[in-house]
Design a protein around this motif. Structure first.
Motif, mmCIF file in Angstrom:
data_model
loop_
_atom_site.group_PDB
_atom_site.id
_atom_site.type_symbol
_atom_site.label_atom_id
_atom_site.label_comp_id
_atom_site.label_asym_id
_atom_site.label_seq_id
_atom_site.Cartn_x
_atom_site.Cartn_y
_atom_site.Cartn_z
ATOM 1 N N LYS A 1 -61.028 127.239 -76.167
ATOM 2 C CA LYS A 1 -62.372 126.730 -76.455
ATOM 3 C C LYS A 1 -62.415 125.213 -76.638
ATOM 4 C CE LYS A 1 -63.808 130.969 -78.719
ATOM 5 N NZ LYS A 1 -65.075 131.399 -78.208
ATOM 6 N N HIS A 2 -61.260 124.554 -76.756
ATOM 7 C CA HIS A 2 -61.158 123.107 -76.968
ATOM 8 C C HIS A 2 -61.816 122.663 -78.273
ATOM 9 C CE1 HIS A 2 -59.555 122.511 -72.964
ATOM 10 N NE2 HIS A 2 -60.545 123.238 -72.474
ATOM 11 N N ARG A 3 -61.738 123.485 -79.300
ATOM 12 C CA ARG A 3 -62.297 123.152 -80.608
ATOM 13 C C ARG A 3 -61.741 124.117 -81.641
ATOM 14 N NH1 ARG A 3 -65.930 127.096 -81.815
ATOM 15 N NH2 ARG A 3 -66.967 128.128 -80.090
ATOM 16 N N SER A 4 -62.066 123.859 -82.898
ATOM 17 C CA SER A 4 -61.679 124.776 -83.969
ATOM 18 C C SER A 4 -62.578 126.002 -83.937
ATOM 19 C CB SER A 4 -61.819 124.086 -85.324
ATOM 20 O OG SER A 4 -60.954 122.996 -85.411
ATOM 21 N N LEU A 5 -62.091 127.078 -84.528
ATOM 22 C CA LEU A 5 -62.876 128.306 -84.557
ATOM 23 C C LEU A 5 -63.854 128.292 -85.724
ATOM 24 C CD1 LEU A 5 -60.138 131.016 -83.865
ATOM 25 C CD2 LEU A 5 -61.617 129.858 -82.241
ATOM 26 N N THR A 6 -65.000 128.898 -85.520
ATOM 27 C CA THR A 6 -65.963 129.051 -86.603
ATOM 28 C C THR A 6 -65.546 130.229 -87.469
ATOM 29 O OG1 THR A 6 -67.377 130.520 -85.303
ATOM 30 C CG2 THR A 6 -67.819 128.149 -85.156
ATOM 31 N N ASP A 7 -66.200 130.367 -88.611
ATOM 32 C CA ASP A 7 -65.878 131.480 -89.504
ATOM 33 C C ASP A 7 -66.172 132.822 -88.842
ATOM 34 O OD1 ASP A 7 -65.044 129.704 -91.399
ATOM 35 O OD2 ASP A 7 -66.856 129.853 -92.632
ATOM 36 N N ALA A 8 -67.274 132.905 -88.114
ATOM 37 C CA ALA A 8 -67.637 134.163 -87.446
ATOM 38 C C ALA A 8 -66.610 134.527 -86.373
ATOM 39 C CB ALA A 8 -69.027 134.052 -86.839
ATOM 40 N N GLU A 9 -66.147 133.531 -85.621
ATOM 41 C CA GLU A 9 -65.128 133.788 -84.599
ATOM 42 C C GLU A 9 -63.811 134.197 -85.242
ATOM 43 O OE1 GLU A 9 -66.696 130.629 -81.205
ATOM 44 O OE2 GLU A 9 -65.190 130.014 -82.677
ATOM 45 N N PHE A 10 -63.462 133.573 -86.360
ATOM 46 C CA PHE A 10 -62.229 133.939 -87.053
ATOM 47 C C PHE A 10 -62.301 135.358 -87.594
ATOM 48 C CE2 PHE A 10 -59.604 134.167 -90.883
ATOM 49 C CZ PHE A 10 -58.360 133.917 -90.321
ATOM 50 N N ILE A 11 -63.432 135.733 -88.164
ATOM 51 C CA ILE A 11 -63.593 137.097 -88.698
ATOM 52 C C ILE A 11 -63.487 138.114 -87.568
ATOM 53 C CG2 ILE A 11 -65.247 138.675 -89.761
ATOM 54 C CD1 ILE A 11 -66.219 136.280 -91.434
ATOM 55 N N ALA A 12 -64.134 137.846 -86.434
ATOM 56 C CA ALA A 12 -64.067 138.771 -85.297
ATOM 57 C C ALA A 12 -62.639 138.893 -84.781
ATOM 58 C CB ALA A 12 -64.991 138.283 -84.196
ATOM 59 N N LEU A 13 -61.940 137.780 -84.685
ATOM 60 C CA LEU A 13 -60.556 137.807 -84.217
ATOM 61 C C LEU A 13 -59.640 138.518 -85.195
ATOM 62 C CD1 LEU A 13 -58.848 136.773 -81.848
ATOM 63 C CD2 LEU A 13 -58.402 134.729 -83.179
ATOM 64 N N ALA A 14 -59.846 138.285 -86.493
ATOM 65 C CA ALA A 14 -59.004 138.924 -87.500
ATOM 66 C C ALA A 14 -59.206 140.443 -87.518
ATOM 67 C CB ALA A 14 -59.303 138.347 -88.873
ATOM 68 N N THR A 15 -60.446 140.892 -87.391
ATOM 69 C CA THR A 15 -60.683 142.352 -87.382
ATOM 70 C C THR A 15 -60.155 142.971 -86.107
ATOM 71 O OG1 THR A 15 -62.917 141.951 -86.534
ATOM 72 C CG2 THR A 15 -62.673 142.251 -88.907
ATOM 73 N N GLU A 16 -60.195 142.218 -84.999
ATOM 74 C CA GLU A 16 -59.669 142.740 -83.729
ATOM 75 C C GLU A 16 -58.148 142.860 -83.768
ATOM 76 O OE1 GLU A 16 -59.009 140.930 -79.320
ATOM 77 O OE2 GLU A 16 -61.008 140.638 -80.229
ATOM 78 N N VAL A 17 -57.486 141.839 -84.306
ATOM 79 C CA VAL A 17 -56.014 141.839 -84.337
ATOM 80 C C VAL A 17 -55.487 142.838 -85.340
ATOM 81 C CG1 VAL A 17 -54.032 140.427 -84.992
ATOM 82 C CG2 VAL A 17 -55.748 139.494 -83.474
ATOM 83 N N CYS A 18 -56.122 142.931 -86.491
ATOM 84 C CA CYS A 18 -55.598 143.763 -87.576
ATOM 85 C C CYS A 18 -56.107 145.199 -87.558
ATOM 86 C CB CYS A 18 -55.924 143.110 -88.922
ATOM 87 S SG CYS A 18 -55.056 141.546 -89.112
#
Length: 92
Positions: free
Chosen positions: A74-91
């Motif tokens: 994405k060429h930027r830092s992740l937002t909180d919503a993107e981090f939450i979605a990624l964390a629930t997907e990975v875990c």
């Protein structure tokens, strides 16, 4: 000649300002942790506790790799919503 170079201590002698005095910490603008390609396991752990996510620490390395890959893509830092979605997907 400055009195400090002579070894004299004067109470009114000039002292250079701190480099941080130009940007004082404002109570309405607290420091923010960003999650991106330069994040480490401590950043992931802090963001998980900040967002009150219930994740085990065993999955942090895998989550960190996914976060870094997404941030580079994405060429930027992740937002909180993107981090939450990624964390629930990975875990999950």
């Amino acid at each position: 000649m400055c009195p400090l170079s002579l070894g004299l201590r004067l109470p009114n002698c000039f002292t250079p300002p701190s480099p941080f005095s130009m940007f004082p910490m404002k109570p309405w603008n607290p420091p923010r942790w960003s999650i991106g390609k330069k994040s480490g396991p401590v950043s992931i752990a802090h963001k998980v506790t900040e967002l009150n996510l219930d994740l085990g620490t065993a999955r942090f390395p895998e989550l960190l790799d996914c976060v870094k890959a997404q941030a580079v893509e994405k060429h930027r830092s992740l937002t909180d919503a993107e981090f939450i979605a990624l964390a629930t997907e990975v875990c999950s």
